[in-house]
Design an enzyme around this catalytic site. Structure first.
Site, mmCIF file in Angstrom:
data_model
loop_
_atom_site.group_PDB
_atom_site.id
_atom_site.type_symbol
_atom_site.label_atom_id
_atom_site.label_comp_id
_atom_site.label_asym_id
_atom_site.label_seq_id
_atom_site.Cartn_x
_atom_site.Cartn_y
_atom_site.Cartn_z
ATOM 1 N N HIS A 38 0.808 -1.221 0.000
ATOM 2 C CA HIS A 38 0.000 0.000 0.000
ATOM 3 C C HIS A 38 0.841 1.271 0.000
ATOM 4 O O HIS A 38 0.314 2.372 -0.132
ATOM 5 C CB HIS A 38 -0.981 0.003 1.182
ATOM 6 N N ASP A 46 -0.559 -7.702 1.663
ATOM 7 C CA ASP A 46 0.006 -6.350 1.577
ATOM 8 C C ASP A 46 1.535 -6.420 1.666
ATOM 9 O O ASP A 46 2.121 -6.196 2.722
ATOM 10 C CB ASP A 46 -0.573 -5.508 2.715
ATOM 11 N N SER A 72 4.259 1.966 8.184
ATOM 12 C CA SER A 72 3.880 0.987 7.169
ATOM 13 C C SER A 72 5.084 0.313 6.540
ATOM 14 O O SER A 72 6.063 0.962 6.180
ATOM 15 C CB SER A 72 3.090 1.656 6.041
ATOM 16 N N GLY A 73 4.974 -1.001 6.372
ATOM 17 C CA GLY A 73 6.028 -1.755 5.726
ATOM 18 C C GLY A 73 7.194 -2.085 6.622
ATOM 19 O O GLY A 73 8.098 -2.826 6.233
#
Length: 493
Positions: free
Chosen positions: A296, A344, A441-442
């Site tokens: 994402h 994701d 994120s990530g």
């Protein structure tokens, strides 16, 4: 990254995912980038409200047909309809014949290739180029029969204690490889097949199995599946335990962790992914050439242009940045679902290998089938915001201890009500206060196994930041290992 809110301390944080939350459910967020960046379609911290709902299919019914006035008009319409039907049937027949004759797409991901082959900097998850395979192509027989070689991907895996397993041809099972006659040549060959530069270590492991694979030593193919034959037993019941990269090591520290600033070398696999000079997402170094992160983080074509990104490794402050690494290719999992946040994950190939040091080290990938007990204490890190609603990322790398929360609990009506899939896992504190958030994120969720640290999750999404009964949701790395290894194999240096 957030921490417990007391007096002047900021309230807890949460996890974020993609441009749009999963169909507006739960009052949650998707972890993305710096909200102050004036860039179209930038990942934003977005509230989620209700669970994802698939709208019912509605057939539009038009007004009743007009009364026919002329026979000639009638006949013309009939002839046109008949001609169109014949044309459709003819095209359908040709399509079926071509599919059977020239190509196949298997149920698993090993039989297709994703990405834009014309532009090595862009991998569009919405454009998939399928491999071309003969109808009699056999998976994992050591012979590349498909044009892109996808029939010989996903043929190698590691199970508990890094025991090497190789898939037998066709629909055959994965079996352990006997240690007898194993040497560094085979170790380097196998690791190179998976996208690593060479092997790090291999040793015998006691592993009992009714069927095994023995080395034949007769194949000139670089694929390990072409060099083994089925055997009923291994000498001394010794099978190969293989490690392709020195990983999962960090400086030993002894202090309470819970939303505190990390020290240099504490989490040496953490990287900062920066888009046009601004921190957007975290990432995890898994080898000299590859970084894992969240799909994402690349919500639009502009975000999939590799030249717009920089990777900073070995840092604990965004104010003190060394020379960055550049990205050669961005591969976004073609099965990523932006509505549900499922699968994701994205893989970044660097233009040059990372130089490992005390402050830059890769995390270990988990073994196939690795499961964690509820309550297992793990750690998540990142440069994300430290309180829900903040507008800028943390200058310092933050770390926090979180607990693994079981799927049944996490999917209960009081928590995520069935929104957590088998490609996800929950981690946090049911009472709230410890979580990841926008900008994380990530980034990694790592758990210790023996003396090594394993990457079990990638920060993906969550409801709010550190809210009660709303833990962070992470991509379950063990569930996407086939995609990771096949992608590394496609892009191996």
């Amino acid at each position: 990254m957030a921490k417990n809110g007391q007096d002047a301390l900021p309230p807890p944080y949460s996890v974020a995912v993609h441009t749009q939350p999963p169909n507006n459910y739960y009052n949650g967020v998707v972890y993305g980038a710096d909200p102050h960046m004036k860039i179209p379609n930038h990942p934003q911290y977005i509230a989620q409200h209700s669970p994802p709902v698939v709208p019912p299919q509605v057939t539009n019914v038009g007004p009743p047909p007009k009364e026919k006035q002329k026979c000639c008009q009638n006949n013309a319409q009939v002839y046109k309809g008949l001609a169109a039907a014949i044309l459709v049937l003819a095209l359908l027949g040709v399509g079926i014949w071509l599919g059977v004759r020239y190509g196949i797409r298997a149920a698993n991901s090993s039989f297709y290739y994703s990405g834009d082959s014309k532009n090595p900097q862009i991998a569009n998850p919405h454009l998939t180029t399928y491999d071309t395979c003969p109808i009699n192509a056999t998976q994992c027989d050591g012979i590349k029969e498909c044009q892109l070689g996808t029939d010989e991907m996903n043929c190698v895996r590691f199970i508990e204690n890094n025991v090497l397993e190789v898939k037998t041809p066709g629909d055959g099972p994965f079996l352990p490889v006997c240690y007898s006659n194993w040497d560094k040549k085979y170790a380097d060959q196998t690791c190179a097949q998976l996208g690593f530069r060479q092997s790090y270590s291999s040793k015998p492991s006691q592993f009992q199995s009714t069927m095994n694979l023995e080395l034949t030593g007769t194949s000139s193919s670089p694929l390990i599946q072409s060099s083994v034959n089925i055997s009923s037993s291994c000498a001394n019941q010794e099978t190969v335990s293989l490690q392709c990269v020195d990983c999962g090591k960090r400086q030993l520290v002894s202090r309470i962790i819970g939303g505190t600033a990390a020290k240099s070398g504490d989490w040496p696999w953490q990287v900062s992914l920066q888009y046009r000079g601004s921190h957007v997402c975290g990432g995890v170094l898994i080898s000299q050439d590859f970084v894992l992160t969240a799909a994402h983080c690349f919500p639009s074509p502009a975000y999939r242009v590799a030249s717009n990104w920089r990777v900073f490794a070995g840092i604990v402050s965004l104010m003190d940045q060394p020379r960055p690494y550049l990205i050669e290719r961005i591969l976004v999992n073609e099965n990523y679902n932006s509505d549900t946040n499922d699968q994701d994950v994205a893989l970044l190939k660097l233009t040059s290998p990372v130089t490992f040091s005390d402050t830059i080290q890769p995390a270990c990938l988990p073994n196939t089938g690795q499961e964690l007990k509820d309550g297992t204490s793990c750690f998540t890190t990142g440069f994300g915001i430290t309180n829900e609603g903040a507008t800028t990322p943390s200058n310092n790398l933050m770390e926090v201890s979180v607990d693994i929360i079981g799927m049944t609990t996490c999917n209960s009506p009081s928590m995520y009500n069935g929104a957590v899939t088998r490609y996800m896992l929950c981690a946090g504190k049911l009472e709230g206060g410890k979580d990841s958030c926008q900008g994380d994120s990530g980034g990694p969720l790592v758990c210790q196994g023996g003396s090594l640290w394993y990457l079990v999750g990638l920060t993906s999404w969550g409801a709010g930041c550190g809210q009660q009964n709303k833990p962070g949701i992470y991509t379950k790395v063990s569930s996407v290992l086939p995609w990771i290894y096949s992608s590394m194999q496609e892009e191996k240096p």
